[in-house]
Design an enzyme around this catalytic site. Structure first.
Site, mmCIF file in Angstrom:
data_model
loop_
_atom_site.group_PDB
_atom_site.id
_atom_site.type_symbol
_atom_site.label_atom_id
_atom_site.label_comp_id
_atom_site.label_asym_id
_atom_site.label_seq_id
_atom_site.Cartn_x
_atom_site.Cartn_y
_atom_site.Cartn_z
ATOM 1 N N GLN A 15 21.618 21.378 4.890
ATOM 2 C CA GLN A 15 21.415 20.338 3.885
ATOM 3 C C GLN A 15 20.110 20.650 3.157
ATOM 4 O O GLN A 15 19.220 21.298 3.705
ATOM 5 C CB GLN A 15 21.308 18.993 4.613
ATOM 6 C CG GLN A 15 20.760 17.841 3.824
ATOM 7 C CD GLN A 15 21.762 17.283 2.842
ATOM 8 O OE1 GLN A 15 22.051 17.944 1.852
ATOM 9 N NE2 GLN A 15 22.300 16.120 3.107
ATOM 10 N N HIS A 47 21.106 14.176 10.455
ATOM 11 C CA HIS A 47 22.233 13.604 9.726
ATOM 12 C C HIS A 47 22.039 12.089 9.614
ATOM 13 O O HIS A 47 21.475 11.468 10.520
ATOM 14 C CB HIS A 47 23.534 13.922 10.474
ATOM 15 C CG HIS A 47 24.758 13.578 9.710
ATOM 16 N ND1 HIS A 47 25.276 12.303 9.669
ATOM 17 C CD2 HIS A 47 25.574 14.349 8.949
ATOM 18 C CE1 HIS A 47 26.360 12.305 8.907
ATOM 19 N NE2 HIS A 47 26.562 13.528 8.462
ATOM 20 N N ALA A 69 34.297 19.073 12.297
ATOM 21 C CA ALA A 69 34.192 20.416 11.718
ATOM 22 C C ALA A 69 34.474 21.476 12.772
ATOM 23 O O ALA A 69 35.049 22.526 12.471
ATOM 24 C CB ALA A 69 32.801 20.616 11.122
ATOM 25 N N GLU A 92 25.881 28.412 -4.443
ATOM 26 C CA GLU A 92 26.990 27.463 -4.341
ATOM 27 C C GLU A 92 27.336 26.926 -5.721
ATOM 28 O O GLU A 92 26.453 26.585 -6.516
ATOM 29 C CB GLU A 92 26.618 26.295 -3.426
ATOM 30 C CG GLU A 92 27.744 25.254 -3.316
ATOM 31 C CD GLU A 92 27.422 24.145 -2.324
ATOM 32 O OE1 GLU A 92 27.261 24.474 -1.132
ATOM 33 O OE2 GLU A 92 27.316 22.980 -2.751
#
Length: 357
Positions: free
Chosen positions: A209, A182, A133, A23
């Site tokens: 994550q 989350h 999303a 990334e």
């Protein structure tokens, strides 16, 4: 001294065919863009499955993100993956953006809900037409279907006849996953339910994550599979090479402090030593993840290639070294425009609150 994330020194090396990806984030200056091209060339030479490019809050880096994706597609053989966020967008705006990326030749996306616009909070009315999303995943599929509803192909032996091919071109749509929950999650069950909803919407890949211990990922995968999540879930690994970077990551992600890694970074006096600690920690983590059944590795590069390539090399995931040029498309076959077939507000690899619903 090196850090050890829940593992022993005897962890096997990763197979040479281990899939991996990277990334990056879009540059802010011309000098940074030039340096990023060098990094992309080096990363592409390693043979990644894809290179993803982040997308600024509320579309703040749309042009620069697309420029990076075009560079990857035009000059390398690597699949570019576009991050897309939907917070604050109307259906028309989001559809137009998706079509722009598709027209540029992008066929892989990471669909994220997005952070609130600057100055607003989760309690303010900022979402726009797309609230999750999952809705963005559905919209990407819809725009692709409308853009190329069918194709005509010649019928052998019948020069004027054409067959209608209704199968659409494959689009890879990834979503975010959170092994340690989350920040706005009420329970681990809610995290899994959210991932199931994204799967039902049409997502076919997830990227996690960041986390610091292999068991966090492996136990999450076990729960997800038992609940019915079927698509691959790539573990996100970020080599942490300084105490300052670790503090910032923890502040933004809400992850718990990895005590052993933190102590080792704090007591090491030199940047070179800190970098070595970060590389060794990420290497050990990568080995244990692959040994535990992870389908590949996704590395957050911070727009630098040396550290992430060192992790893959020490983990055994890299094939024998090849010249950088081998991953580039020869100049004679490049086209100025691809055929039609700013850093984000949160550092790369930290999804923060942007993709829960």
């Amino acid at each position: 001294m090196t850090a050890s994330p829940d593992t022993a020194p005897t962890d096997p090396a990763c197979p040479e065919n281990t899939p991996f990806s990277f990334e990056l984030y879009p540059p802010k200056t011309d000098a940074a863009a030039t340096a990023l091209h060098t990094t992309i060339d080096a990363l592409a030479a390693a043979g990644p499955d894809f290179i993803s490019v982040t997308y600024g809050a509320s579309g703040s880096s749309r042009v620069s993100s697309l420029d990076v994706l075009r560079y990857i597609r035009r000059t390398t053989r690597v699949d570019p993956m576009a991050h897309l966020t939907c917070v604050g967008s109307s259906h028309a705006e989001a559809s137009s953006l998706i079509r722009e990326f598709l027209d540029a030749g992008v066929r892989s996306f990471l669909a994220l809900r997005g952070d609130p616009p600057e100055g607003l909070t989760e309690n303010d009315a900022f979402l726009g037409d797309l609230h999750s999303a999952g809705e963005l995943v559905q919209l990407i599929h819809r725009v692709q279907a409308e853009r190329v509803p069918y194709q005509e192909t010649p019928i052998p032996g019948l020069p004027r006849a054409r067959a209608v091919k209704t199968e659409r071109e494959h689009v890879r749509i990834a979503v975010a996953a959170f092994p340690n929950g989350h920040p706005r999650s009420r329970s681990t069950a809610q995290d899994i339910d959210t991932l199931l909803a994204k799967q039902a919407a049409g997502a076919n890949l997830a990227i996690t994550q960041l986390f610091f211990h292999a068991d966090h990922y492996l136990s999450f995968i076990e729960r997800a599979r038992e609940a019915g999540v079927e698509f691959p879930i790539l573990p996100g690994i970020m080599p942490v090479t300084s105490p300052g970077r670790l503090r910032r990551i923890l502040e933004l992600s809400g992850e718990e402090l990895p005590a052993e890694l933190s102590i080792q970074l704090e007591v090491e006096p030199t940047p070179e030593g800190q970098r070595e600690i970060g590389i060794e920690h990420a290497t050990t983590l990568a080995k244990k993840l692959i040994a535990g059944g992870a389908p590949g590795l996704h590395l957050y590069a911070f727009n630098q290639h040396e550290t992430v390539l060192a992790v893959l090399d020490r983990a055994g995931a890299l094939a024998p070294a090849q010249p950088v040029v081998s991953a580039r498309i020869p100049p004679s076959t490049r086209s100025a425009t691809p055929p039609s077939t700013s850093p984000t507000s949160t550092p790369a690899g930290i999804y923060s609150t942007k993709d829960y619903n």
